[in-house]
Write an enzyme that holds these catalytic residues in place. Structure first.
Site, mmCIF file in Angstrom:
data_model
loop_
_atom_site.group_PDB
_atom_site.id
_atom_site.type_symbol
_atom_site.label_atom_id
_atom_site.label_comp_id
_atom_site.label_asym_id
_atom_site.label_seq_id
_atom_site.Cartn_x
_atom_site.Cartn_y
_atom_site.Cartn_z
ATOM 1 N N GLY A 125 20.560 78.504 37.791
ATOM 2 C CA GLY A 125 21.193 78.969 39.010
ATOM 3 C C GLY A 125 22.675 78.665 38.988
ATOM 4 N N SER A 126 23.258 78.605 40.149
ATOM 5 C CA SER A 126 24.697 78.437 40.250
ATOM 6 C C SER A 126 25.126 77.024 39.878
ATOM 7 C CB SER A 126 25.166 78.751 41.673
ATOM 8 O OG SER A 126 24.785 77.721 42.567
ATOM 9 N N THR A 127 26.379 76.918 39.442
ATOM 10 C CA THR A 127 26.928 75.606 39.095
ATOM 11 C C THR A 127 26.975 74.687 40.309
ATOM 12 O OG1 THR A 127 28.214 76.496 37.257
ATOM 13 C CG2 THR A 127 28.995 74.439 38.238
ATOM 14 N N GLY A 152 23.583 73.351 40.892
ATOM 15 C CA GLY A 152 23.258 72.478 39.767
ATOM 16 C C GLY A 152 23.919 71.117 39.881
ATOM 17 N N GLU A 181 20.856 75.386 33.255
ATOM 18 C CA GLU A 181 21.471 76.634 32.803
ATOM 19 C C GLU A 181 22.185 77.210 34.007
ATOM 20 O OE1 GLU A 181 22.309 80.257 32.551
ATOM 21 O OE2 GLU A 181 20.159 80.678 32.326
ATOM 22 N N CYS A 198 24.223 85.646 34.209
ATOM 23 C CA CYS A 198 25.283 84.693 33.865
ATOM 24 C C CYS A 198 25.848 84.912 32.473
ATOM 25 C CB CYS A 198 24.754 83.268 33.998
ATOM 26 S SG CYS A 198 23.216 82.995 33.096
#
Length: 494
Positions: A245-247, A250, A267, A301
């Protein structure tokens, strides 16, 4: 298609404490079904069930675990058409993508981890000489003037209970890429699907149940609110979190994992640079970069969304990319000639459109696209090409996650590499050049977990993961087995 889905906890189908929420088809804006909203207690119950099942499952011979995965692969393949139809409805993917890249890849991933080679289960044994810090046996040998030799064997052990939090862009391949290697290594899992399209993941759980996975080995809990995900990460029964998912999300998960020293596989976001050198095959570069417009409507991504074009070919590349984008049919993903389907939601469409407007304000030229297509329903974004960008623009630095490509000119190879590396992300970059030695030289200088040379294709046995804020760890192929295992050293006197 409008049934109310129960949770899957400890081998039982359980009614959710929080009721159900609506899953919307992003193409028709109609109801696909009703997904369960798990309570915090129900998520903790799923984690406890996975903990209880871990001992017996990890002790099950690898061949028996692999047989379960093989049967699951067969079941998924046998139900490809209805599963793909549900995936298409949940995600807005075209029919071909839903069948081939979503359900088809999921079946292939279960099949791959049902064929684990013996060498992937253990690390080759090593013989190490004992030093002064060896065992009393070794010290005695040294004291007697004999060479002290210690045998050492390194083996892989399962981590334990793994929480798998999956992305909305592919509710089949992404969960399968976590569940299959985790189970193959003897772990048990609690899966928290993306809230936008969780119904497909419950179909996967049904397939695993039919394949004979024991109760508690696989659990699925969903929710539109953050409560379910937070509980699945923080539970004391969980040993590892695997997240796609998104940074930003994360980073929050990593903070929680850090407090309890939980293993992580992350990831995260990407802003892939496509470095197109002046000797490149422009047609090949356009075809590869053009996948950003069509594949998942740019919601991926790994897309080459940031194009760095050497000035000698800049105008030609921009012109051909604009022509390519303008030819793509945007519309109903059920139609066989549709290339670009909708993005996942109205809110996400608004977000993508806001970036296009931001690009205009920053000074980018909208060469093609930039407007909402005139379709009666659906969350569509026209493929958009932004030219004359600079690397300090937000459209060049932030992940847009839609069918939008920004093109930045550069003068020489040194500048191209510097621009490519001037980013918070580092998932996958790309290089186009007719000189393969030159392309490899540039690729080795890029700070990214992967680099495609004259292609956007992937080798599914190659390690996958990012540098910098694009993630932690590597998976795919044998690397996924490593990711879901701990290395244990066993030593003995020689």
């Amino acid at each position: 298609m409008t049934a109310r889905q129960p949770l899957f906890v400890g081998g039982s189908w359980v009614e959710p404490d929080g009721g159900h929420y609506e899953v919307i088809d992003p193409a028709t804006e109609q109801t696909v079904g009703w997904a369960p909203e798990a309570s915090r207690d129900q998520v903790h119950a799923a984690c406890a069930a996975a903990r209880e099942a871990f001992g017996p499952w990890s002790a099950t011979p690898p061949e028996e675990r692999a047989a379960v995965l093989a049967r699951a692969a067969d079941i998924i393949r046998g139900r490809l058409v209805p599963y793909a139809e549900l995936a298409r409805a949940e995600t807005g993917a075209t029919t071909g993508t839903a069948r081939g890249m979503q359900v088809g890849v999921a079946a292939a991933r279960f099949r791959r981890y049902a064929r684990v080679e013996p060498a992937e289960w253990a690390i080759p044994p090593q013989i190490n000489e004992a030093g002064p810090g060896g065992t009393s046996h070794a010290l005695k040998a040294v004291g007697e003037g004999r060479a002290g030799v210690m045998g050492a064997l390194a083996v892989r052990q399962p981590v334990g209970v793994v929480t798998c939090i999956t992305s909305y862009n592919n509710p089949w391949a992404n969960p399968a890429g976590k569940i299959a290697p985790a189970l193959a290594m003897g772990n048990t899992v609690v899966v928290k699907p993306a809230p936008q399209d969780p119904l497909s993941v419950y179909r996967m759980a049904q397939a695993l149940e039919a394949a004979g996975v024991p109760p508690g080995v696989v659990n699925v809990v969903s929710g539109a609110r953050t409560e379910a995900g937070e509980a699945a990460v923080a539970s004391p029964d969980v040993d590892m979190v695997s997240f796609t998912g998104s940074t930003a999300v994360g980073q929050r998960i990593a903070e929680v994992c850090g407090r309890d020293m939980k293993r992580q596989l992350m990831e995260l976001g990407g802003k892939g640079a496509a470095v197109v050198l002046d000797d490149a095959d422009i047609g090949s570069a356009v075809s590869g970069i053009g996948t950003t417009f069509s594949f998942y409507s740019g919601q991926i991504c790994t897309a080459p969304t940031r194009v760095l074009a050497q000035r000698g070919i800049y105008d030609r590349l921009v012109g051909q990319l604009a022509e390519y984008a303008a030819r793509l049919k945007v519309g109903d993903p059920r139609e066989p000639d549709t290339v670009v389907g909708p993005v996942i939601s109205a809110a996400h469409r608004d977000r993508v459109e806001s970036y296009v407007e931001l690009g205009r304000k920053e000074g980018a030229v909208v060469v093609t696209g930039g407007e909402r297509p005139s379709l009666p329903t659906g969350f569509y974004v026209t493929p958009t090409l932004l030219a004359d960008c600079t690397n300090d623009m937000r459209v060049a630095r932030e992940e847009i996650f839609g069918p939008v490509v920004a093109v930045i000119p550069f003068d020489d190879e040194e500048e191209g590499v510097a621009l490519a590396n001037d980013t918070d992300y580092g998932l996958i970059d790309y290089v186009w050049s007719s000189d393969v030695a030159r392309a490899f030289r540039v690729a080795r200088r890029l700070r990214a977990g992967g680099v495609g040379i004259n292609t956007v294709g992937r080798n599914m046995e190659a390690p996958f993961g990012g540098f910098k804020k694009s993630g932690v760890g590597r998976d795919v192929g044998s690397y996924a087995l490593h990711a879901y295992s701990e290395v244990q050293a066993i030593v003995w006197p020689g």
